[in-house]
Write an enzyme that holds these catalytic residues in place. Structure first.
Site, PDB file in Angstrom:
ATOM      1  N   ALA A   1      33.006  43.110  37.106  1.00  0.00           N
ATOM      2  CA  ALA A   1      32.633  41.998  36.223  1.00  0.00           C
ATOM      3  C   ALA A   1      31.556  42.419  35.240  1.00  0.00           C
ATOM      4  CB  ALA A   1      32.162  40.803  37.057  1.00  0.00           C
TER       5      ALA A   1
ATOM      6  N   ALA B   1      43.860  46.492  47.039  1.00  0.00           N
ATOM      7  CA  ALA B   1      45.208  45.954  46.836  1.00  0.00           C
ATOM      8  C   ALA B   1      45.656  46.015  45.382  1.00  0.00           C
ATOM      9  CB  ALA B   1      45.280  44.522  47.349  1.00  0.00           C
TER      10      ALA B   1
ATOM     11  N   VAL C   1      16.588  43.669  39.290  1.00  0.00           N
ATOM     12  CA  VAL C   1      16.086  42.514  38.536  1.00  0.00           C
ATOM     13  C   VAL C   1      15.584  41.488  39.550  1.00  0.00           C
ATOM     14  CG1 VAL C   1      16.755  40.562  37.079  1.00  0.00           C
ATOM     15  CG2 VAL C   1      17.541  42.874  36.521  1.00  0.00           C
TER      16      VAL C   1
ATOM     17  N   SER D   1      44.057  48.176  53.332  1.00  0.00           N
ATOM     18  CA  SER D   1      44.554  47.408  52.197  1.00  0.00           C
ATOM     19  C   SER D   1      45.722  46.496  52.542  1.00  0.00           C
ATOM     20  CB  SER D   1      44.989  48.364  51.089  1.00  0.00           C
ATOM     21  OG  SER D   1      45.616  47.647  50.048  1.00  0.00           O
ATOM     22  N   GLU D   2      45.685  45.307  51.938  1.00  0.00           N
ATOM     23  CA  GLU D   2      46.778  44.349  52.097  1.00  0.00           C
ATOM     24  C   GLU D   2      48.073  44.892  51.496  1.00  0.00           C
ATOM     25  OE1 GLU D   2      47.023  39.505  51.564  1.00  0.00           O
ATOM     26  OE2 GLU D   2      45.151  40.603  51.787  1.00  0.00           O
TER      27      GLU D   2
ATOM     28  N   ARG E   1      50.616  46.071  54.101  1.00  0.00           N
ATOM     29  CA  ARG E   1      51.503  45.019  54.614  1.00  0.00           C
ATOM     30  C   ARG E   1      52.464  44.560  53.516  1.00  0.00           C
ATOM     31  NH1 ARG E   1      47.649  40.694  56.065  1.00  0.00           N
ATOM     32  NH2 ARG E   1      46.039  42.026  55.161  1.00  0.00           N
TER      33      ARG E   1
ATOM     34  N   HIS F   1      34.627  38.482  51.955  1.00  0.00           N
ATOM     35  CA  HIS F   1      34.380  37.874  50.640  1.00  0.00           C
ATOM     36  C   HIS F   1      33.680  36.533  50.817  1.00  0.00           C
ATOM     37  CE1 HIS F   1      35.463  37.689  46.291  1.00  0.00           C
ATOM     38  NE2 HIS F   1      35.347  36.393  46.478  1.00  0.00           N
TER      39      HIS F   1
ATOM     40  N   ARG G   1      40.259  33.106  49.633  1.00  0.00           N
ATOM     41  CA  ARG G   1      40.669  33.907  48.479  1.00  0.00           C
ATOM     42  C   ARG G   1      41.976  34.633  48.772  1.00  0.00           C
ATOM     43  NH1 ARG G   1      40.376  39.074  46.951  1.00  0.00           N
ATOM     44  NH2 ARG G   1      38.990  39.675  48.658  1.00  0.00           N
TER      45      ARG G   1
ATOM     46  N   ALA H   1      40.511  38.680  43.487  1.00  0.00           N
ATOM     47  CA  ALA H   1      39.123  39.045  43.178  1.00  0.00           C
ATOM     48  C   ALA H   1      39.063  39.982  41.987  1.00  0.00           C
ATOM     49  CB  ALA H   1      38.455  39.685  44.394  1.00  0.00           C
ATOM     50  N   VAL H   2      39.971  40.974  41.947  1.00  0.00           N
ATOM     51  CA  VAL H   2      39.967  41.914  40.823  1.00  0.00           C
ATOM     52  C   VAL H   2      40.305  41.177  39.532  1.00  0.00           C
ATOM     53  CG1 VAL H   2      41.056  43.972  39.852  1.00  0.00           C
ATOM     54  CG2 VAL H   2      40.472  43.909  42.271  1.00  0.00           C
TER      55      VAL H   2
END
Length: 923
Positions: free
Chosen positions: A490, A523, A631, A729-730, A733, A858, A897, A902-903
């Site tokens: 992000a 993923a 910060v 990783s999903e 599956r 997450h 989620r 998320a990506v």
């Protein structure tokens, strides 16, 4: 060596006179059509560089359609290629230069995806010693004879296209070298075994070349040979092996031999204690016969002094590489006595006739300097830094020029083994080439590489302060338009977008490395109605994507944020693609009914691929990144942002002035106290997150009065290896794997939402399960290689053998797999209603399993924002000048989620934050 000798002619053994001793080195351009024919851009590229230079060696042409080692390669594999190749030869020759073309086959170095998913071929069925290398099919004796004929016909086509010569490519670990190497050639027939047998193939290629020259050309046709003098592998080619082969080739007749090295005076890569340049050894060891054949040097030749050094050490000809890309009139400039710097201004591509694929090739991309940049100033000099990894202390000398990183030396190199020295050398070259410490680490040596990079970061900071002081400035007076806090996906997306809209941006990151949690993403990136889906014939809709995400989030998702998310996901895919980050491979994850999870076509984990690509874009734009800097507060005056307060690793507190702040610091999964505050039931769970995911951004924003939402919605991921906290990783599956209990039975729809799958694992008596898959799933999912390298995977030649290793009843596990395979055939899971990721049976040996259980993954909750990414206070009012994106934000994902969202979240809202922050400061 006087300047005039550079331009002195040279007569080759066949009597051909080269007008000077300079060649343009063969360099990959990736600029041919998909099937290997020539493009107009390629013709003009070579035309622009011909003329003053004596000889141009055109990039290698593959002899067989299974032999291309890189995309956009040009072919010598069929007669219909002759017409296009003739245009290149004519363009070079009409300008007055000799035109030579390399001839090659990639052998085991060919990626299957470049040849339609076929298996590459090689002398033996032995994979190259590199990550994820395919195992080639061994050529039969008849196929070896056929391959030789292909080399012969490729030479014929080069002759018929009008080239003045060919260079047989016996280097760079391609097929000719593979036959000579004891590492890649372990055959038992006449083509393998002892050194003489291994030499048969290159000698036969040369003999066929001479036959074609006699039949189709004349005695003026030039025949050269390129070789890599050594291999690191054991067993491997050593320098005396190369000399032995070159002597035999010389006896058959050559017009030149061409070293393939990164530097003209490079010493041995095997005997690292001997500093003698290999060219010196070559001159001392060669016979009278070999001495009659001119030798070509290549590597880091930029200025006249480099050419002179080559001649003084025994080279007869010098090949110039990247300098000819940057300066098509390179030889003219050398004649005029210019001192050249190896760099290309970003607005010069068309003027320099550089094809777009070559412009984006790492070879060239590292040379590009953005003409719009305000380059960070350094005070030239040497800066020595002490840095540590988990095992060693390194003393590194960093030499800086006025605005570039000049050199690096590992001062205490003698204290370490060759592997560490080699890693340092690789990272050093990457840093110097990109003029930035933010480069990809070496797999398996991440912490070591981060230490090397940190030394450069520290040296740059010191040098920058000294440069500012020398000019009478205040190094603590730092002013920017926008401060981006956090360097995950992000933050990087926001910084790139804001920069491209004209803002002066700095990224502040509390950790020592860039990437945050995004580095761990595996993923992919969900998006609907994308161009890549359309190319694959996948019919999808944004409305369906919205509906399934809302269902997955248990209808707690913020509808406005979610609608913006699904509507702009395809744009984010395109934005990444336009910035050189192509996510064209597509799979699925739990909770999705359509293949919409975009990932690298190679099947590699999306996180590292994404961060690597974004960092290249950060480097290209010269965006400053302050590492090891936390910060602590956003500063305001009259309700307007004026900057941030930060503290570096030495404890120095500084103020960074800015008109806007973007918080992209991620979630709080690694903050045990914070997790337990909102979810006491998760006490003791491992986390998949990196240690910097502590919720610091949420706390900073709460000080400003920011509201929060869904803080108790914390997702646990069902497939986490518990001893290492590795997330499995999903996509495994999604690629067809199943979950089985210690009883050897399936117990859940493996691609249900993460919360449901996790709950079913926790219900099992043992509270863990195994993810089970076969070789085909491994091949299609490169992330498996990482799990294998970390010893997380248990393997069996049969299901029964695997069951035995897992202490599972073999009969039970066998029945489970057989039953699932029947469901795959019928595309109907009668036990658990699985409908996605049933791509093929689990039947290809070997079989694999990884023991997993849920882990904290997450945090769906975070600060409140609107679709403009403006942070809202507890009364839902906008806090002016403060923006947020990524996992620090709540509301997008609701109560759960979906994998792959998320990506998408970080890129979609990262881009939006960069845009809206830029709009804010302009208005």
């Amino acid at each position: 060596m006087q300047n005039k000798n550079i331009f002195k002619s040279l007569t080759l053994p066949n009597g051909v006179e080269l007008k000077n001793r300079i060649m343009m080195a063969p360099m990959t351009t990736c600029s041919g059509f998909y099937e290997g024919s020539v493009t107009n851009d390629l013709i003009e590229y070579y035309r622009a560089r011909a003329g003053e230079i004596g000889t141009i060696i055109v990039e290698c042409g593959f002899v067989d359609d299974k032999g291309l080692a890189f995309p956009g390669a040009i072919g010598l594999d069929s007669d219909d290629k002759i017409e296009g190749l003739a245009k290149i030869a004519h363009a070079i020759k009409e300008k007055g230069s000799k035109a030579i073309i390399q001839v090659y086959h990639g052998g085991r170095m060919v990626e299957p995806k470049l040849i339609g998913g076929q298996t590459p071929v090689g002398p033996s069925a032995i994979a190259a010693p590199r990550p994820n290398a395919p195992t080639p099919t061994e050529l039969t004796a008849d196929e070896v004879d056929d391959m030789l004929n292909k080399f012969g016909h490729a030479v014929r086509r080069a002759i018929q296209a009008g080239f003045d010569g060919v260079e047989l490519h016996g280097a760079n670990t391609y097929l000719i070298q593979q036959f000579y190497s004891p590492n890649s050639n372990q055959r038992k027939d006449k083509w393998g075994g002892n050194r003489d047998n291994r030499a048969r193939f290159p000698l036969a290629v040369l003999e066929l070349t001479h036959d074609m020259v006699k039949q189709y050309a004349n005695k003026d046709f030039i025949v050269g040979y390129r070789f890599s003098p050594e291999e690191l592998e054991v067993p491997g080619i050593r320098f005396d092996d190369s000399m032995y082969l070159l002597e035999k080739l010389a006896e058959k007749g050559l017009d030149y031999v061409h070293f393939s090295m990164g530097a003209i005076l490079r010493p041995s890569i095997v005997d690292t204690q001997d500093p003698t340049p290999l060219i010196n050894k070559y001159v001392a060891m060669r016979s009278a016969t070999l001495a009659k054949i001119p030798v070509v040097g290549v590597g880091n030749v930029v200025n006249q002094s480099d050419v002179e050094a080559a001649f003084e050490n025994g080279y007869d000809l010098v090949a110039v590489g990247r300098a000819c890309i940057a300066y098509p009139d390179w030889l003219d400039r050398i004649k005029q006595g210019e001192k050249l710097e190896l760099a290309i201004n970003s607005d010069k591509r068309e003027e320099l006739n550089i094809p777009m694929p070559l412009w984006h090739f790492p070879l060239v991309e590292s040379l590009i300097r953005d003409v719009n940049l305000t380059v960070k100033k350094f005070k030239p000099g040497n800066f020595q830094e002490k840095v540590n990894d988990e095992s060693y202390e390194f003393l590194i000398n960093v030499e800086l020029g006025k605005d570039f990183i000049k050199d690096m030396q590992l001062v205490n190199a003698k204290e370490f083994n060759h592997e560490i020295s080699d890693n340092f050398s690789v990272i050093k070259n990457k840093i110097i080439e990109s003029n930035s410490p933010h480069v990809d680490a070496i797999s398996g040596a991440t912490t070591q590489c981060e230490a090397f990079k940190k030394a450069v970061t520290k040296a740059m900071a010191k040098s920058n302060k000294e440069a500012i002081l020398a000019e009478g400035g205040d190094p603590n007076d730092k002013t920017y338009d926008i401060v981006v806090v956090g360097s995950g996906g992000a933050g990087l997306a926001a910084a790139i977008q804001a920069h491209d809209l004209g803002s002066n941006v700095v990224i502040v990151e509390k950790m020592s490395i860039i990437g945050g949690n995004t580095n761990k993403a595996s993923a992919g990136m969900n998006a609907a109605e994308t161009k890549f889906q359309k190319l694959k014939g996948i019919v999808d809709s944004k409305d369906l994507f919205y509906k399934e995400t809302m269902i997955g989030g248990k209808n707690k998702n913020n509808p406005d944020l979610l609608r913006y998310f699904v509507e702009h996901a395809p744009d984010a895919i395109d934005w990444l693609d336009n910035n050189g980050i192509e996510l064209s491979g597509i799979t699925t994850t739990g909770g999705m009914s359509i293949d919409r999870t975009h990932r690298p076509e190679s099947g590699t984990a999306v996180g590292g691929f994404l961060i690597s690509g974004l960092v290249k874009n950060i480097n290209k734009r010269g965006i400053e990144v302050m590492l090891d800097t936390s910060v602590t507060e956003i500063l305001t005056e009259n309700h307007k942002v004026i900057g941030v307060k930060a503290v570096d690793e030495d404890g120095t507190i500084q103020t960074i002035k800015a008109k806007a702040v973007i918080i992209a610091t991620g979630g709080f999964s690694a903050n045990k106290q914070m997790v337990e505050k909102y979810r006491p039931d998760l006490k003791g769970f491992v986390t998949t997150n990196h240690k910097g995911a502590t919720g610091s951004g949420i706390m900073i924003l709460e000080k400003l009065g920011a509201g929060t939402v869904d803080m108790s919605e914390i997702q646990i991921h069902p497939t986490v290896e518990q001893t290492t906290s590795y997330l499995i990783s999903e996509s495994i599956r999604g690629g067809g794997a199943i979950l089985v209990s210690q009883a050897g039975k399936r117990f859940v729809n493996e691609l249900d939402t993460r919360d449901k799958v996790s709950a079913e694992i926790i219900k099992l008596p043992e509270h863990y399960a195994y993810i089970l898959f076969d070789q085909q799933i491994r091949v299609e999912n490169k992330s498996v290689e990482e799990y294998v390298s970390h010893d997380l995977v248990i393997q069996g030649a049969t299901i029964s053998e695997l069951a035995q290793k897992l202490s599972i009843d073999a009969q039970s596990l066998t029945k489970t797999v057989e039953r699932y395979n029947q469901f795959v055939d019928k595309k109907q899971d009668q036990d658990f209603g699985r409908t996605t990721g049933m791509r093929h049976q689990i039947c290809k040996s070997p079989f694999y399993a990884i023991k997993i259980a849920p882990g904290i993954h997450h945090t769906m909750g975070g600060v409140t924002i609107n679709t403009q990414t403006q942070v809202l206070d507890t009364d839902k009012h906008v806090i002016q000048g403060v923006f947020a994106a990524g996992e620090v934000v709540g509301g997008v994902h609701g109560a759960n989620r979906i994998g792959g969202n998320a990506v998408a979240d970080i890129i979609i809202f990262g881009m939006q934050a960069g845009k809206k922050a830029s709009d804010y400061i302009k208005n």
